[in-house]
Design a protein around this motif. Structure first.
Motif, mmCIF file in Angstrom:
data_model
loop_
_atom_site.group_PDB
_atom_site.id
_atom_site.type_symbol
_atom_site.label_atom_id
_atom_site.label_comp_id
_atom_site.label_asym_id
_atom_site.label_seq_id
_atom_site.Cartn_x
_atom_site.Cartn_y
_atom_site.Cartn_z
ATOM 1 N N TYR A 92 8.133 -15.405 -7.626
ATOM 2 C CA TYR A 92 8.012 -14.220 -8.463
ATOM 3 C C TYR A 92 9.214 -13.297 -8.281
ATOM 4 N N TRP A 93 9.653 -13.146 -7.037
ATOM 5 C CA TRP A 93 10.801 -12.272 -6.778
ATOM 6 C C TRP A 93 12.058 -12.821 -7.451
ATOM 7 N N LEU A 94 12.261 -14.130 -7.392
ATOM 8 C CA LEU A 94 13.421 -14.716 -8.072
ATOM 9 C C LEU A 94 13.297 -14.566 -9.584
ATOM 10 N N CYS A 95 12.093 -14.749 -10.114
ATOM 11 C CA CYS A 95 11.873 -14.542 -11.545
ATOM 12 C C CYS A 95 12.271 -13.120 -11.932
ATOM 13 N N LEU A 209 5.149 -17.832 -23.097
ATOM 14 C CA LEU A 209 4.984 -17.411 -21.698
ATOM 15 C C LEU A 209 6.036 -16.378 -21.327
ATOM 16 N N TRP A 210 7.284 -16.620 -21.739
ATOM 17 C CA TRP A 210 8.379 -15.708 -21.386
ATOM 18 C C TRP A 210 8.093 -14.293 -21.872
ATOM 19 N N VAL A 211 7.599 -14.158 -23.109
ATOM 20 C CA VAL A 211 7.397 -12.812 -23.636
ATOM 21 C C VAL A 211 6.180 -12.130 -23.015
ATOM 22 N N PHE A 212 5.346 -12.879 -22.298
ATOM 23 C CA PHE A 212 4.219 -12.255 -21.600
ATOM 24 C C PHE A 212 4.490 -12.083 -20.104
ATOM 25 N N THR A 213 5.619 -12.552 -19.623
ATOM 26 C CA THR A 213 5.950 -12.344 -18.220
ATOM 27 C C THR A 213 6.031 -10.843 -17.946
ATOM 28 N N ILE A 367 8.216 -18.555 -12.620
ATOM 29 C CA ILE A 367 6.946 -17.841 -12.731
ATOM 30 C C ILE A 367 5.772 -18.797 -12.896
ATOM 31 N N LEU A 368 6.040 -20.088 -13.133
ATOM 32 C CA LEU A 368 4.980 -21.041 -13.444
ATOM 33 C C LEU A 368 3.966 -21.167 -12.303
ATOM 34 N N VAL A 369 4.453 -21.372 -11.083
ATOM 35 C CA VAL A 369 3.566 -21.557 -9.933
ATOM 36 C C VAL A 369 2.800 -20.275 -9.572
ATOM 37 N N PRO A 370 3.447 -19.101 -9.510
ATOM 38 C CA PRO A 370 2.683 -17.881 -9.208
ATOM 39 C C PRO A 370 1.526 -17.635 -10.171
ATOM 40 N N TYR A 371 1.715 -17.889 -11.460
ATOM 41 C CA TYR A 371 0.628 -17.682 -12.419
ATOM 42 C C TYR A 371 -0.509 -18.687 -12.203
ATOM 43 N N LEU A 372 -0.159 -19.930 -11.874
ATOM 44 C CA LEU A 372 -1.184 -20.928 -11.585
ATOM 45 C C LEU A 372 -2.040 -20.494 -10.401
ATOM 46 N N LEU A 373 -1.429 -19.928 -9.383
ATOM 47 C CA LEU A 373 -2.146 -19.544 -8.176
ATOM 48 C C LEU A 373 -3.115 -18.382 -8.414
ATOM 49 N N ILE A 374 -2.829 -17.516 -9.385
ATOM 50 C CA ILE A 374 -3.737 -16.404 -9.682
ATOM 51 C C ILE A 374 -5.060 -16.929 -10.219
ATOM 52 N N GLY A 375 -4.979 -17.782 -11.246
ATOM 53 C CA GLY A 375 -6.204 -18.353 -11.800
ATOM 54 C C GLY A 375 -6.954 -19.186 -10.779
ATOM 55 N N THR A 396 -11.550 -20.418 -14.676
ATOM 56 C CA THR A 396 -11.322 -21.784 -15.153
ATOM 57 C C THR A 396 -10.296 -21.806 -16.280
ATOM 58 N N VAL A 397 -10.466 -20.917 -17.257
ATOM 59 C CA VAL A 397 -9.541 -20.878 -18.405
ATOM 60 C C VAL A 397 -8.129 -20.493 -17.948
ATOM 61 N N ALA A 398 -8.027 -19.505 -17.063
ATOM 62 C CA ALA A 398 -6.706 -19.096 -16.569
ATOM 63 C C ALA A 398 -6.010 -20.240 -15.837
ATOM 64 N N THR A 399 -6.759 -21.003 -15.040
ATOM 65 C CA THR A 399 -6.189 -22.132 -14.298
ATOM 66 C C THR A 399 -5.761 -23.247 -15.247
ATOM 67 N N LEU A 400 -6.630 -23.564 -16.209
ATOM 68 C CA LEU A 400 -6.306 -24.614 -17.181
ATOM 69 C C LEU A 400 -5.095 -24.227 -18.027
ATOM 70 N N TYR A 401 -5.006 -22.955 -18.385
ATOM 71 C CA TYR A 401 -3.845 -22.488 -19.159
ATOM 72 C C TYR A 401 -2.556 -22.664 -18.361
ATOM 73 N N ALA A 402 -2.589 -22.292 -17.079
ATOM 74 C CA ALA A 402 -1.399 -22.434 -16.236
ATOM 75 C C ALA A 402 -1.016 -23.903 -16.074
ATOM 76 N N LEU A 403 -1.999 -24.783 -15.920
ATOM 77 C CA LEU A 403 -1.715 -26.222 -15.825
ATOM 78 C C LEU A 403 -1.132 -26.745 -17.138
ATOM 79 N N TRP A 404 -1.641 -26.265 -18.253
ATOM 80 C CA TRP A 404 -1.117 -26.662 -19.555
ATOM 81 C C TRP A 404 0.351 -26.231 -19.710
ATOM 82 N N ILE A 405 0.661 -25.036 -19.232
ATOM 83 C CA ILE A 405 2.037 -24.548 -19.300
ATOM 84 C C ILE A 405 2.955 -25.429 -18.457
#
Length: 472
Positions: A92-95, A209-213, A367-375, A396-405
């Motif tokens: 996240y910090w690098l992002c 995803l980028w515009v919602f970061t 940012i992909l991995v940090p978002y996956l970890l939240i869900g 569940t939906v948040a996790t599945l969305y992150a996996l889809w990304i």
């Protein structure tokens, strides 16, 4: 001195400002280049459901774990241990730091539209010596402002957010007037792209995803919130406002100009669409708005980038010195650390000639991995504590969305992130050793994770070398 707290309005503005940066001004072209109207609507539907679930995850976590400050890092650490928590914080910090470097670069590229001529280039693509000097001046001006206090910086951001949203509403109002149903439906399936609808939808995912970061902004600054309940509410309000703006701008643009014509526009493509509706003044309005927008986003992201190392340092994930605060309650060593990193990135941009698009690619991959970890963290809590079904559904939906990304991003982005995670391991081991007075005792799962990371380092390096040979 007791630091003043941030209210709901300023928190919501921080979330909205960090999401509405530079990406929104290129959205019409970015989306039209990869998707027809059908795939665009499907892509926004998936993103809307997923990103709202992610926002609600922050909402519920703020209530379920009210003592955890720092958001991205704190949740990953509590749910999955020290090493995974560090990876979330590091990614996240690098992002944040690479992303804000991109904001400065694109702001000066837009400024070049007013100053550059064919015979005299001052700012170019934001990677000239003149741009470097101007960008550096902003880095340290924002450092000075942020060091005075988070509430003061948030107040400036609130005003800037109000200024930059007005031209977006102007664009939407004009697009509604100029919208033609036959233009919108003419390339419904994106036939000219010669790609299936599924492929088109996948290709929109990293763009959306980028515009919602930045959706996590209120959670990152949770310790500064006046009321803990404001954290989740500000997150959801920011998401709903941003989603409405994004969908309106991209969908309505396809009813103003044909998809292929929008796909061929130079960025910021909103300027080209607005010019079609109101003449040359449209380009000036959007370019000016872009500069204000990215500078406001730069301020909010600077606040985020200093908070993560600050909280990480308190648990030995980052060097302990980054936990120091000044008389205004600002972690000034962490702030300086992030600003110096941005300064180094700007120097690399100057020396390599890289542009905003390259920085966007790197930042998004982190940012992909940090978002996956939240869900995943919310899902873990809900299953372990047998919480209400609707909270389980959100996790569940948040996790599945992150996996889809992650799937939609492809292996290339994952390998790129590996190259940036590996150097962080050395920093983590050093910080942990200093914090505990001994080399950290890693769990079996953490050792396996490090082994996997080192294993992926080989194909990651091979890909970079192949890309360099291709560029040459």
């Amino acid at each position: 001195m007791t630091p003043q707290k941030i209210g709901l309005t300023a928190l919501t503005a921080l979330v909205l400002s960090s999401m509405i940066g530079s990406g929104i001004f290129s959205l019409p072209q970015n989306m039209a280049e990869v998707a027809g109207a059908e795939a665009l609507i499907i892509g926004w539907t998936i993103t809307g459901v997923g990103i709202i679930a992610l926002g609600l995850s922050f909402w519920y976590l703020a209530r379920l774990r009210p003592t955890l400050d720092g958001g991205i890092y704190a949740y990953a650490r509590d749910g999955f241990g020290e090493l995974v928590g560090f990876f979330s914080a590091w990614g996240y910090w690098l992002c944040a730091t690479i992303g804000v470097t991109g904001y400065l670069v694109v702001a000066f590229e837009a400024l070049g539209g007013f100053t550059d001529t064919p015979g005299q280039v001052f700012f170019g693509k934001g990677n000239t010596p003149a741009a470097f000097v101007g960008e550096s001046a902003i880095v340290w001006a924002v450092y000075w402002l942020a060091a005075r206090g988070v509430k003061e910086a948030a107040g400036v951001n609130l005003v800037a957010t109000l200024v930059k949203v007005f031209p977006l509403l102007l664009f939407i109002g004009l697009a509604l007037w100029f919208f033609r149903g036959e233009t919108f439906a003419a390339d419904w399936h994106g036939a000219g792209l010669q790609a299936t609808t599924l492929t088109q939808v996948k290709d929109t995912m990293l763009i959306t995803l980028w515009v919602f970061t930045g959706v996590e902004g209120a959670a990152v600054l949770s310790a500064h919130a006046r009321k803990r309940s404001d954290v989740g509410l500000a997150t959801v309000l920011g998401i709903l406002i941003a989603l409405a703006l994004y969908v309106a701008i991209t969908v309505l643009a396809l009813g103003v100009l044909p998809r292929a014509e929008i796909a061929a526009l130079a960025n910021p493509s909103m300027a080209g669409v607005l010019q079609a509706m109101m003449g040359s003044a449209g380009g000036i309005i959007i370019s000016t708005c872009l500069i204000v927008s990215v500078l406001a986003s730069y301020l909010s992201w600077t606040l985020y980038s200093m908070e993560v190392p600050f909280y990480g340092a308190q648990y030995g994930a980052f060097p302990r010195t980054l936990a120091a605060q000044n008389e205004n309650g600002v972690p000034h060593h962490s702030l300086r650390f992030s600003c110096i990193t941005v300064q180094v990135c700007l120097l690399l941009v100057l020396l390599t000639g890289e542009s905003y698009n390259a920085l966007l690619k790197i930042s998004t991959s982190m940012i992909l991995v940090p978002y996956l970890l939240i869900g995943a963290y919310l899902l873990k809590i809900t299953l372990r504590e047998r919480l209400a079904p609707h909270i389980v559904a959100v996790g569940t939906v948040a996790t599945l969305y992150a996996l889809w990304i992650l799937y939609a991003a492809g292996m290339g982005y994952l390998l790129l992130s590996v190259l940036l995670y590996v150097p962080g391991v050395a920093l983590f081991l050093y910080a942990q050793t200093r914090f505990h007075g001994r080399f950290p005792r890693l769990q079996a799962g953490e050792i396996a994770l490090l082994a996997l990371l080192l294993l992926l380092l080989v194909p990651a390096l091979q890909q970079v070398l192949a890309d360099l040979r291709g560029a040459g």
